[in-house]
Design an enzyme around this catalytic site. Structure first.
Site, PDB file in Angstrom:
ATOM      1  N   PHE A 102     -39.883 -51.529 -72.102  1.00 43.18           N
ATOM      2  CA  PHE A 102     -40.063 -51.352 -70.653  1.00 43.18           C
ATOM      3  C   PHE A 102     -40.274 -49.872 -70.311  1.00 43.18           C
ATOM      4  CE2 PHE A 102     -37.255 -55.129 -71.049  1.00 43.18           C
ATOM      5  CZ  PHE A 102     -38.134 -56.062 -70.518  1.00 43.18           C
ATOM      6  N   SER A 103     -40.143 -49.001 -71.307  1.00 43.88           N
ATOM      7  CA  SER A 103     -40.172 -47.555 -71.028  1.00 43.88           C
ATOM      8  C   SER A 103     -41.519 -47.042 -70.510  1.00 43.88           C
ATOM      9  CB  SER A 103     -39.757 -46.771 -72.278  1.00 43.88           C
ATOM     10  OG  SER A 103     -38.410 -47.055 -72.569  1.00 43.88           O
ATOM     11  N   LYS A 146     -33.292 -45.177 -84.875  1.00 44.02           N
ATOM     12  CA  LYS A 146     -32.454 -44.182 -84.193  1.00 44.02           C
ATOM     13  C   LYS A 146     -31.625 -43.303 -85.138  1.00 44.02           C
ATOM     14  CE  LYS A 146     -31.903 -46.399 -79.702  1.00 44.02           C
ATOM     15  NZ  LYS A 146     -30.958 -46.749 -78.641  1.00 44.02           N
ATOM     16  N   ALA A 156     -24.814 -49.211 -79.580  1.00 42.37           N
ATOM     17  CA  ALA A 156     -24.699 -48.875 -78.153  1.00 42.37           C
ATOM     18  C   ALA A 156     -23.267 -48.450 -77.823  1.00 42.37           C
ATOM     19  CB  ALA A 156     -25.113 -50.066 -77.296  1.00 42.37           C
ATOM     20  N   TYR A 212     -29.498 -56.263 -70.153  1.00 43.96           N
ATOM     21  CA  TYR A 212     -30.319 -56.218 -68.932  1.00 43.96           C
ATOM     22  C   TYR A 212     -31.339 -57.361 -68.839  1.00 43.96           C
ATOM     23  CZ  TYR A 212     -33.146 -53.493 -72.241  1.00 43.96           C
ATOM     24  OH  TYR A 212     -33.823 -53.059 -73.342  1.00 43.96           O
TER      25      TYR A 212
HETATM   26  N1  LIG Z   1     -28.849 -51.108 -71.143  1.00 47.15           N
HETATM   27  C1  LIG Z   1     -29.278 -50.343 -72.132  1.00 47.15           C
HETATM   28  O1  LIG Z   1     -29.920 -49.297 -71.902  1.00 47.15           O
HETATM   29  C2  LIG Z   1     -28.974 -50.721 -73.546  1.00 47.15           C
HETATM   30  C3  LIG Z   1     -29.062 -49.758 -74.568  1.00 47.15           C
HETATM   31  C4  LIG Z   1     -28.764 -50.140 -75.882  1.00 47.15           C
HETATM   32  C5  LIG Z   1     -28.410 -51.450 -76.160  1.00 47.15           C
HETATM   33  N2  LIG Z   1     -28.350 -52.356 -75.144  1.00 47.15           N
HETATM   34  C6  LIG Z   1     -27.952 -53.740 -75.410  1.00 47.15           C
HETATM   35  O2  LIG Z   1     -26.662 -53.695 -75.979  1.00 47.15           O
HETATM   36  C7  LIG Z   1     -26.470 -54.790 -76.866  1.00 47.15           C
HETATM   37  C8  LIG Z   1     -25.877 -54.290 -78.180  1.00 47.15           C
HETATM   38  O3  LIG Z   1     -26.782 -53.419 -78.818  1.00 47.15           O
HETATM   39  P1  LIG Z   1     -26.344 -52.620 -80.149  1.00 47.15           P
HETATM   40  O4  LIG Z   1     -27.536 -51.805 -80.528  1.00 47.15           O
HETATM   41  O5  LIG Z   1     -25.049 -51.959 -79.975  1.00 47.15           O
HETATM   42  O6  LIG Z   1     -26.170 -53.826 -81.194  1.00 47.15           O
HETATM   43  P2  LIG Z   1     -25.329 -53.793 -82.552  1.00 47.15           P
HETATM   44  O7  LIG Z   1     -25.342 -52.445 -83.145  1.00 47.15           O
HETATM   45  O8  LIG Z   1     -25.850 -54.941 -83.337  1.00 47.15           O
HETATM   46  O9  LIG Z   1     -23.816 -54.108 -82.100  1.00 47.15           O
HETATM   47  C9  LIG Z   1     -23.465 -55.310 -81.480  1.00 47.15           C
HETATM   48  C10 LIG Z   1     -21.946 -55.362 -81.285  1.00 47.15           C
HETATM   49  O10 LIG Z   1     -21.646 -56.547 -80.548  1.00 47.15           O
HETATM   50  C11 LIG Z   1     -20.725 -57.351 -81.298  1.00 47.15           C
HETATM   51  N3  LIG Z   1     -21.094 -58.765 -81.155  1.00 47.15           N
HETATM   52  C12 LIG Z   1     -22.326 -59.300 -81.350  1.00 47.15           C
HETATM   53  N4  LIG Z   1     -22.293 -60.627 -81.106  1.00 47.15           N
HETATM   54  C13 LIG Z   1     -21.015 -60.927 -80.768  1.00 47.15           C
HETATM   55  C14 LIG Z   1     -20.345 -62.129 -80.410  1.00 47.15           C
HETATM   56  N5  LIG Z   1     -21.006 -63.295 -80.344  1.00 47.15           N
HETATM   57  N6  LIG Z   1     -19.024 -62.080 -80.137  1.00 47.15           N
HETATM   58  C15 LIG Z   1     -18.340 -60.907 -80.197  1.00 47.15           C
HETATM   59  N7  LIG Z   1     -18.919 -59.733 -80.533  1.00 47.15           N
HETATM   60  C16 LIG Z   1     -20.241 -59.743 -80.804  1.00 47.15           C
HETATM   61  C17 LIG Z   1     -20.853 -56.901 -82.730  1.00 47.15           C
HETATM   62  O11 LIG Z   1     -19.629 -57.175 -83.366  1.00 47.15           O
HETATM   63  P3  LIG Z   1     -19.422 -57.109 -84.980  1.00 47.15           P
HETATM   64  O12 LIG Z   1     -19.282 -55.654 -85.283  1.00 47.15           O
HETATM   65  O13 LIG Z   1     -18.195 -57.882 -85.210  1.00 47.15           O
HETATM   66  O14 LIG Z   1     -20.662 -57.720 -85.569  1.00 47.15           O
HETATM   67  C18 LIG Z   1     -21.170 -55.413 -82.577  1.00 47.15           C
HETATM   68  O15 LIG Z   1     -19.976 -54.669 -82.412  1.00 47.15           O
HETATM   69  C19 LIG Z   1     -27.830 -55.459 -77.004  1.00 47.15           C
HETATM   70  O16 LIG Z   1     -27.854 -56.594 -76.178  1.00 47.15           O
HETATM   71  C20 LIG Z   1     -28.798 -54.423 -76.475  1.00 47.15           C
HETATM   72  O17 LIG Z   1     -29.947 -54.997 -75.892  1.00 47.15           O
HETATM   73  C21 LIG Z   1     -28.604 -52.018 -73.841  1.00 47.15           C
END
Ligand SMILES: NC(=O)c1ccc[n+]([C@@H]2O[C@H](COP(=O)([O-])OP(=O)(O)OC[C@H]3O[C@@H](n4cnc5c(N)ncnc54)[C@H](OP(=O)(O)O)[C@@H]3O)[C@@H](O)[C@H]2O)c1
Length: 301
Positions: free
Chosen positions: A20-21, A70, A147, A245
């Site tokens: 979306f950037s 990243k 994140a 989002y």
């Molecule tokens: N708004 C923004 O600007 C923005 C920016 C970045 C990311 N995001 C969003 O943030 C989310 C996470 O991104 P990320 O890059 O941090 O992903 P990530 O590195 O894969 O980390 C995901 C985290 O969520 C936990 N998790 C995943 N599924 C789960 C479930 N069903 N129950 C409990 N815990 C769960 C994981 O736990 P485990 O460690 O136990 O696997 C891990 O700690 C995504 O939806 C992404 O789109 C938004």
């Protein structure tokens, strides 16, 4: 209009087609009548080094970096900002070009310096600060992934009193807390680690001021999923920020509204991380309203 003087910004990722950037940044560039364009670039992991070298050779001014580059991109950069270094991930690269007048080469060589930043945590904190002060607050974060790292480092550095991290995989939360304690030794905030379970989350939220869900729970297409059992785990003095989002109003945000909590939707973090990148590249205040409208339009809201 694109002409011979147009400068290039962009985003690299794999995949990249859903970004979306470009909509958000090009709207900001147009509003300020800057002769720049922001483009998406699909870069495979094994071409990352060539991508950065190529960007330097082509005079690209700035890049956003998204999944899966990243962390890996850091080794290809000259300098890493302190926050990005602590987080261990970069989402923004600034390219600086300086003509070397001392060079023996008659053409005067151009020296290029690349500097990496992480604006994700800044985006989250600025979004929350639109609604409330973070000072002296207890913050609970669910998740300990990429994140969460960005958010936790920024928020732990923003004057909070207590941070509680809950994650399904407890060792990942331990490791994040360990990194926070090592890097932010002098700050003296209380950091607690808990398993991610409904009872633990309920207890932690009962005396929290701010709840940030950094897990992908509730993200499209699993839009009925939520990290809490029901609205009665929340309270009206709580600010709830879901960083997912898509959809804009997640099940968690719906429950938070039922509990009369203050809500911050996930697109705000996306907006403000972009605002910060824009300002790093252009040294100019970004037109927030224009960029927010463009982002909401492209998100279909
Ligand atoms: N708004 C923004 O600007 C923005 C920016 C970045 C990311 N995001 C969003 O943030 C989310 C996470 O991104 P990320 O890059 O941090 O992903 P990530 O590195 O894969 O980390 C995901 C985290 O969520 C936990 N998790 C995943 N599924 C789960 C479930 N069903 N129950 C409990 N815990 C769960 C994981 O736990 P485990 O460690 O136990 O696997 C891990 O700690 C995504 O939806 C992404 O789109 C938004």
């Amino acid at each position: 209009m694109i002409d011979g003087k147009t400068k290039i910004l962009g985003v690299i990722g794999d995949p990249i087609e859903h970004t979306f950037s470009p909509a958000m940044h090009n709207a900001g560039l147009d509003a300020l009548k800057l002769n720049y364009i922001y483009l998406p670039f699909h870069v495979k992991p094994d071409r990352l080094k060539e991508c950065i070298e190529g960007a330097k050779a082509m005079g690209i001014q700035g890049l956003n970096v998204t999944i899966p580059h990243k962390t890996n991109v850091m080794k290809h950069l000259d300098e890493i900002d302190q926050v990005a270094s602590m987080i261990g991930a970069v989402n923004t690269i600034q390219f600086s070009y300086v003509q070397d007048n001392e060079s023996s080469n008659q053409d005067n060589e151009i020296n290029v310096t690349t500097r990496g930043f992480n604006t994700d945590g800044y985006g989250c904190v600025r979004a929350i600060e639109e609604k409330t002060s973070i000072n002296d607050k207890k913050v609970t974060i669910t998740g300990a992934g990429g994140a969460a790292r960005a958010v936790a480092f920024q928020i732990a550095n923003s004057g909070i009193d207590e941070l509680s991290i809950l994650n399904r995989n407890a060792s990942k939360a331990e490791s994040l807390a360990g990194d926070l304690r090592t890097n932010l030794e002098t700050i003296g905030i209380d950091i607690g680690i808990h398993a991610y379970g409904i009872d633990d989350l309920k207890r932690e939220l009962s005396d929290s001021d701010i709840f940030i869900d950094t897990t992908p729970i509730g993200m499209y297409p699993n839009v009925d999923d939520k990290p809490i059992a029901s609205a009665d785990m929340l309270h009206e003095d709580l600010l709830v920020n879901d960083i997912v989002y898509t959809p804009m109003e997640t099940s968690l945000i719906k429950e938070a509204k039922l509990a009369n909590a203050t809500v911050v939707p996930g697109y705000k973090m996306l907006l403000y991380q972009g605002i910060r990148s824009f300002e790093i590249w252009l040294g100019h205040e970004a037109p927030v309203d224009v960029m927010e409208k463009a982002l909401l339009d492209v998100l279909g809201i």
